[in-house]
Write a protein that holds these residues in place. Structure first.
Motif, short mmCIF file in Angstrom:
data_model
loop_
_atom_site.label_atom_id
_atom_site.label_comp_id
_atom_site.label_asym_id
_atom_site.label_seq_id
_atom_site.Cartn_x
_atom_site.Cartn_y
_atom_site.Cartn_z
N PRO A 10 -6.02 -12.71 6.96
CA PRO A 10 -7.46 -12.96 7.07
C PRO A 10 -7.79 -14.45 7.04
CG PRO A 10 -7.05 -11.20 5.51
CD PRO A 10 -5.72 -11.80 5.85
N GLU A 11 -7.07 -15.21 6.22
CA GLU A 11 -7.33 -16.65 6.13
C GLU A 11 -7.14 -17.32 7.48
OE1 GLU A 11 -5.00 -20.33 4.08
OE2 GLU A 11 -5.63 -18.72 2.71
N ARG A 12 -6.06 -16.96 8.19
CA ARG A 12 -5.79 -17.55 9.50
C ARG A 12 -6.89 -17.18 10.50
NH1 ARG A 12 -3.73 -21.66 10.32
NH2 ARG A 12 -5.56 -22.01 11.55
N VAL A 13 -7.32 -15.91 10.48
CA VAL A 13 -8.39 -15.47 11.37
C VAL A 13 -9.67 -16.26 11.12
CG1 VAL A 13 -9.87 -13.52 12.01
CG2 VAL A 13 -7.43 -13.15 11.62
N LEU A 14 -10.02 -16.42 9.85
CA LEU A 14 -11.26 -17.12 9.51
C LEU A 14 -11.17 -18.61 9.81
CD1 LEU A 14 -12.11 -15.26 6.19
CD2 LEU A 14 -13.16 -14.94 8.45
N LEU A 15 -9.98 -19.19 9.67
CA LEU A 15 -9.80 -20.60 10.06
C LEU A 15 -9.93 -20.75 11.57
CD1 LEU A 15 -6.85 -21.57 7.69
CD2 LEU A 15 -9.11 -22.68 7.72
N ALA A 103 -19.23 -9.46 11.33
CA ALA A 103 -18.49 -8.96 12.49
C ALA A 103 -19.16 -9.37 13.79
CB ALA A 103 -18.37 -7.43 12.42
N THR A 104 -20.48 -9.33 13.81
CA THR A 104 -21.21 -9.75 15.01
C THR A 104 -20.93 -11.21 15.33
OG1 THR A 104 -22.93 -8.14 14.49
CG2 THR A 104 -23.49 -9.86 16.10
N GLU A 105 -20.98 -12.05 14.30
CA GLU A 105 -20.74 -13.49 14.49
C GLU A 105 -19.28 -13.76 14.86
OE1 GLU A 105 -21.53 -17.50 14.88
OE2 GLU A 105 -22.95 -15.83 14.72
N LEU A 106 -18.34 -13.13 14.17
CA LEU A 106 -16.93 -13.38 14.45
C LEU A 106 -16.52 -12.89 15.84
CD1 LEU A 106 -15.43 -12.46 10.96
CD2 LEU A 106 -15.53 -14.74 11.99
N SER A 107 -17.15 -11.81 16.32
CA SER A 107 -16.81 -11.30 17.65
C SER A 107 -17.17 -12.30 18.74
CB SER A 107 -17.50 -9.96 17.91
OG SER A 107 -18.89 -10.13 18.06
N GLU A 108 -18.14 -13.15 18.47
CA GLU A 108 -18.52 -14.18 19.45
C GLU A 108 -17.67 -15.44 19.33
OE1 GLU A 108 -22.70 -14.96 19.44
OE2 GLU A 108 -23.21 -12.88 19.90
N LEU A 110 -14.29 -15.38 18.29
CA LEU A 110 -12.86 -15.09 18.49
C LEU A 110 -12.65 -14.20 19.70
CD1 LEU A 110 -11.98 -14.36 14.77
CD2 LEU A 110 -11.19 -16.32 16.09
N PRO A 111 -12.02 -14.69 20.75
CA PRO A 111 -11.81 -13.88 21.96
C PRO A 111 -10.98 -12.63 21.70
CG PRO A 111 -11.10 -16.17 22.32
CD PRO A 111 -11.50 -16.05 20.89
N ASP A 112 -10.09 -12.67 20.70
CA ASP A 112 -9.20 -11.54 20.42
C ASP A 112 -9.77 -10.57 19.40
OD1 ASP A 112 -7.34 -12.53 22.18
OD2 ASP A 112 -6.23 -13.64 20.65
N TRP A 113 -11.01 -10.79 18.95
CA TRP A 113 -11.60 -9.93 17.90
C TRP A 113 -11.57 -8.46 18.30
CZ3 TRP A 113 -12.80 -10.44 12.97
CH2 TRP A 113 -13.66 -9.52 12.36
N GLN A 114 -11.87 -8.16 19.56
CA GLN A 114 -11.92 -6.77 20.01
C GLN A 114 -10.54 -6.11 20.04
OE1 GLN A 114 -14.76 -5.12 20.32
NE2 GLN A 114 -15.81 -7.02 19.77
N ASN A 115 -9.48 -6.91 19.93
CA ASN A 115 -8.12 -6.35 19.93
C ASN A 115 -7.65 -5.95 18.53
OD1 ASN A 115 -7.93 -6.82 22.70
ND2 ASN A 115 -7.12 -8.88 22.39
N LEU A 116 -8.43 -6.30 17.51
CA LEU A 116 -8.04 -5.96 16.14
C LEU A 116 -8.34 -4.50 15.85
CD1 LEU A 116 -9.37 -9.06 14.16
CD2 LEU A 116 -7.06 -8.65 14.97
N ALA A 117 -7.48 -3.88 15.06
CA ALA A 117 -7.69 -2.50 14.63
C ALA A 117 -8.79 -2.47 13.57
CB ALA A 117 -6.39 -1.93 14.06
N PRO A 118 -9.47 -1.32 13.41
CA PRO A 118 -10.52 -1.22 12.38
C PRO A 118 -10.05 -1.64 10.99
CG PRO A 118 -10.63 0.67 13.83
CD PRO A 118 -9.39 -0.11 14.23
N ALA A 119 -8.84 -1.29 10.60
CA ALA A 119 -8.34 -1.67 9.27
C ALA A 119 -8.15 -3.17 9.15
CB ALA A 119 -7.02 -0.95 8.98
N GLU A 120 -7.75 -3.82 10.25
CA GLU A 120 -7.60 -5.27 10.24
C GLU A 120 -8.96 -5.95 10.13
OE1 GLU A 120 -3.59 -5.92 12.89
OE2 GLU A 120 -5.45 -5.47 13.96
N LEU A 125 -13.22 -8.86 6.98
CA LEU A 125 -14.60 -8.86 6.50
C LEU A 125 -14.66 -8.83 4.97
CD1 LEU A 125 -16.20 -6.43 9.11
CD2 LEU A 125 -16.25 -8.95 9.11
N MET A 126 -13.78 -8.04 4.36
CA MET A 126 -13.77 -8.00 2.89
C MET A 126 -13.40 -9.37 2.33
SD MET A 126 -11.43 -5.84 0.24
CE MET A 126 -10.08 -7.01 0.40
N SER A 127 -12.45 -10.05 2.95
CA SER A 127 -12.04 -11.37 2.49
C SER A 127 -13.19 -12.37 2.57
CB SER A 127 -10.86 -11.88 3.32
OG SER A 127 -9.76 -11.02 3.20
#
Length: 195
Positions: A10-15, A103-108, A110-120, A125-127
């Protein structure tokens, strides 16, 4: 349904999303000013609407054409599930609002956001919720505390954040030394800009 094993940092995704950056002290991560402002605005928009199954499905990247998503509410907690599995759990409406807005903000961002599984997505988001300083539902102050939780078989320490006005719980994780050290090194949260 995707495999529920979560192997994501999650840290890498958020960075990568420019949502967080090293704090000035360099010992922890803080929200970037840009993301904090964008998240705050999306929180205000999100809480003005009903939190429907479709909105939650979008936030967790669950295809409503493939899976029927349902949301059950138990006291303050929300559980979203398909016929196959639980895809999201929140301890309060405030946590749902925070996650949908993020999720709405991150989807805009990160181009790969839609490729993440719901658990990911749920883990990212929890982090992110640990950074919340104002309740997404009532704007009350949020405080992080250590407390003991009792279950049927044992008691254990958790680090939890909750609104001091409406008691909405936003974040909870089982206590360990690293988490406590990280929390104690976090700068005075009351002095930072609020979400």
């Amino acid at each position: 349904m995707a495999d529920e094993t979560v192997e994501i940092d999650p840290e890498r995704v958020l960075l990568d999303a420019d949502a967080v950056e090293p704090c000035r002290e360099g010992t922890d991560l803080c929200l970037t000013a840009d993301f904090q402002q964008a998240w705050r605005e999306r929180i205000h928009t999100t809480r003005a609407h009903d939190l429907s199954e479709v909105i939650l499905a979008d936030a967790l990247n669950v295809s409503t054409t493939d899976d029927r998503i349902a949301v059950d509410q138990h006291d303050q907690a929300f559980i979203a599930h398909t016929d196959d599995a639980v895809v999201g759990q929140w301890s309060s409406r405030a946590a749902v609002i925070a996650d949908v807005a993020a999720a709405t903000e991150l989807s805009e961002r990160l181009p790969d956001w839609q490729n993440l599984a719901p658990a990911e997505i749920a883990r990212v988001l929890m982090s992110l919720r640990i950074f919340i300083e104002r309740c997404p539902d009532c704007d009350g102050p949020v405080q992080v505390e250590e407390e003991v939780v009792e279950s049927c078989c044992r008691s254990y320490d958790v680090i939890a954040s909750a609104c001091q006005e409406c008691d909405a719980r936003l974040f909870e994780m089982e206590w360990d030394e690293t988490a406590v050290d990280d929390a104690s090194q976090r700068p005075d949260r009351s002095a930072q800009a609020t979400v």
